[in-house]
Scaffold this motif. Structure first.
Motif, short mmCIF file in Angstrom:
data_model
loop_
_atom_site.label_atom_id
_atom_site.label_comp_id
_atom_site.label_asym_id
_atom_site.label_seq_id
_atom_site.Cartn_x
_atom_site.Cartn_y
_atom_site.Cartn_z
N GLU A 117 34.01 45.69 39.66
CA GLU A 117 32.65 44.98 39.69
C GLU A 117 32.85 44.04 39.56
O GLU A 117 31.31 43.18 39.26
N GLU A 118 33.66 43.78 38.40
CA GLU A 118 33.62 42.81 37.13
C GLU A 118 34.57 42.05 37.80
O GLU A 118 33.65 40.13 37.79
N ILE A 119 35.05 41.48 38.47
CA ILE A 119 36.00 40.93 39.22
C ILE A 119 34.71 40.51 40.44
O ILE A 119 34.50 38.40 40.39
N SER A 120 34.24 40.83 41.79
CA SER A 120 33.01 40.73 42.28
C SER A 120 32.33 41.93 42.41
O SER A 120 33.12 42.33 43.69
N PRO A 121 31.31 41.70 42.06
CA PRO A 121 30.27 42.50 42.30
C PRO A 121 29.75 42.94 43.81
O PRO A 121 29.78 42.14 44.53
N ASP A 129 42.19 29.03 42.61
CA ASP A 129 41.07 27.90 42.38
C ASP A 129 41.40 27.80 40.94
O ASP A 129 42.36 28.60 40.07
N ASP A 130 40.38 26.63 40.36
CA ASP A 130 40.46 27.42 38.89
C ASP A 130 39.46 28.76 37.43
O ASP A 130 40.35 28.65 37.25
N SER A 131 39.88 29.17 38.79
CA SER A 131 38.63 30.65 38.25
C SER A 131 39.64 32.04 38.59
O SER A 131 39.30 32.91 37.93
N SER A 132 40.49 31.78 40.08
CA SER A 132 40.74 33.41 40.07
C SER A 132 42.41 32.90 41.58
O SER A 132 42.59 31.25 41.72
N PHE A 169 49.19 44.26 54.19
CA PHE A 169 49.07 45.16 53.30
C PHE A 169 47.99 45.57 52.90
O PHE A 169 46.85 45.99 52.60
N GLY A 170 47.24 44.27 53.02
CA GLY A 170 45.99 43.42 52.62
C GLY A 170 46.35 42.00 51.47
O GLY A 170 47.14 42.06 51.31
N LYS A 171 45.01 42.91 50.18
CA LYS A 171 45.35 41.07 49.26
C LYS A 171 44.48 41.55 48.02
O LYS A 171 43.34 42.36 48.06
N LEU A 172 45.45 40.69 47.33
CA LEU A 172 44.83 41.21 45.75
C LEU A 172 44.22 40.09 45.93
O LEU A 172 44.54 39.20 45.03
N LEU A 173 42.84 40.32 44.60
CA LEU A 173 42.13 39.20 43.75
C LEU A 173 42.39 39.43 42.56
O LEU A 173 41.70 40.04 41.76
N ILE A 174 42.86 38.30 41.70
CA ILE A 174 42.13 38.70 40.44
C ILE A 174 42.09 37.15 39.12
O ILE A 174 41.42 36.02 39.67
N ARG A 175 40.54 37.56 38.76
CA ARG A 175 39.70 36.90 37.52
C ARG A 175 40.75 37.39 36.34
O ARG A 175 40.99 38.51 36.07
N GLN A 176 40.02 36.64 35.17
CA GLN A 176 39.69 37.10 33.64
C GLN A 176 38.70 37.70 34.10
O GLN A 176 37.23 37.22 34.14
N ASN A 177 38.44 38.67 32.96
CA ASN A 177 37.51 39.51 32.96
C ASN A 177 36.92 38.34 31.28
O ASN A 177 37.12 37.51 31.26
N TRP A 229 43.45 39.07 32.00
CA TRP A 229 43.51 38.97 33.78
C TRP A 229 42.86 40.41 34.44
O TRP A 229 43.99 41.56 34.20
N ILE A 230 42.94 40.74 35.32
CA ILE A 230 42.59 42.19 36.07
C ILE A 230 42.64 41.75 37.65
O ILE A 230 42.08 40.69 37.71
N ALA A 231 42.90 43.40 38.16
CA ALA A 231 43.27 42.86 39.34
C ALA A 231 41.80 43.22 40.96
O ALA A 231 41.53 44.57 40.20
N SER A 232 42.14 43.46 42.00
CA SER A 232 41.14 44.37 42.74
C SER A 232 41.29 43.72 44.32
O SER A 232 41.41 42.74 44.59
#
Length: 358
Positions: A70-74, A106-109, A121-129, A134-137
């Motif tokens: 939810e923090e990464i992509s609500p 990009d600049d943030s992810s 097997f899919g994808k992980l999106l990583i951003r800073q909280n 850095w956290i992943a989803s």
């Protein structure tokens, strides 16, 4: 006078030993500093989030993973729905065998592509909280679109968070379940929201009033919002009106009987009034039983919506049969009388049908 001093062998050895010890100590301190630096760099790198993510998967820390997602992509998926999807993907998977590679950034992810046993097997999106960590989803592609009809003026919450008014596709609109009435002047208007890319039905509530609940439309991904009701007069009207309409195809009620409990100036009445009911087998005995009203809501003081189920038995003395009936019924109070504005058949609403099929 020149004074020559000889350095004895033991003294030389001592000096060398001290020098070596100092060098070793300096090297150890330097290496320890490097290790700390590299550890800090690793912890601060996006890929550190992948290691931690898979560790949480192995520990089944699903609640924490949902909060970080939810923090990464609500989005509008409920925690229960998200966790079920997460489990369906990762349960039984050896995360040590998952291979990841940077796909885009990009600049943030950062987005990493995952493969497992040489298959996508899919994808992980990583951003800073918010704390810079850095956290992943896991990225899930939901394929469901839901409409939510809310009495105008109320604040819609999904998963406890307000839904942006940007998602309203129609404001001050007639509710879909009353749109077939030709005179809609007595119907309370609603705002219609559209939520896309969902995994399943969203959790809906209204800000500041927990008396509201939802009823899902039997024929579409539409949620009607209204006040939960236990009004006995409405429940009785739901049963009696529905039973009259349901009796008409079997010629156990006349068209005038149906007209008396219906909004005649409506699509609903136009359809049932042109229904040919002569095909039903003649019978000497018939009756309804097990009448029930579920999920009764009131979209306004003079409108109501519910699921109505009942069983219908008929026999001609030689052959007998029981039908397990289910309906979604919308009523509107006109001049003190509750009348059918819309009625949709859905026999799956009747639990007895499923039991009889087994």
């Amino acid at each position: 006078m020149e004074l020559n001093k000889q350095i004895t062998k033991p003294a030389a050895v001592t000096v060398l030993a001290i020098t070596a010890a100092i060098s070793i100590s300096i090297s150890a301190i330097y290496l320890h500093s490097l290790r700390k630096q590299y550890a800090s760099m690793e912890q601060d790198s996006p890929e550190s989030a992948i290691t931690e993510y898979f560790s949480k998967i192995n520990q089944k820390s699903y609640d924490e993973l949902y909060q970080e997602a939810e923090e990464i992509s609500p989005d509008s998926n409920s925690e229960e729905t998200y966790v079920q999807k997460l489990q369906s993907v990762y349960d039984g998977v050896n995360t040590d065998a998952i291979v990841y590679s940077l796909e885009s950034s990009d600049d943030s992810s950062y987005t990493y592509a995952l493969t497992y046993h040489n298959a996508d097997f899919g994808k992980l999106l990583i951003r800073q909280n918010s704390e810079g960590k850095w956290i992943a989803s896991t990225l899930f592609e939901g394929n469901e679109t839901w409409k939510i009809e809310v009495p105008s003026g109320l604040t819609l919450l999904v998963n406890g968070s307000p839904v942006s008014s940007d998602l309203i596709i129609s404001s001050q609109a007639v509710p879909d379940n009353f749109s077939g009435m030709y005179d809609q002047s007595s119907v309370l208007l609603v705002d219609i929201y559209e939520l896309t890319n969902l995994l399943d039905q969203p959790e809906v509530s209204i800000e500041g009033d927990d008396g509201y609940t939802v009823l899902k439309d039997v024929s579409s991904n539409t949620l009607f919002v209204g006040k939960a009701s236990e009004d006995q007069a409405i429940i009785q009207a739901m049963i009696e009106d529905t039973q009259t309409a349901a009796a008409y195809p079997a010629q156990d009620a006349s068209l005038s009987d149906v007209a008396a409990v219906s909004v005649t100036n409506s699509d609903w009445y136009s359809r049932i009034s042109t229904l040919e009911n002569y095909w039903f087998t003649d019978h000497t005995e018939s009756y309804f039983s097990n009448q029930s009203v579920a999920n009764l809501i009131q979209q306004s003081d003079n409108t109501a919506l519910a699921y109505v189920t009942m069983d219908y038995y008929a026999t001609n003395g030689e052959v007998e049969r029981t039908w397990h009936c289910g309906y979604q019924v919308s009523l509107i109070n006109l001049d003190g009388s509750w009348k059918i504005a819309q009625m949709t058949v859905d026999q799956e609403l009747n639990a007895a049908r499923a039991e009889s099929d087994n």
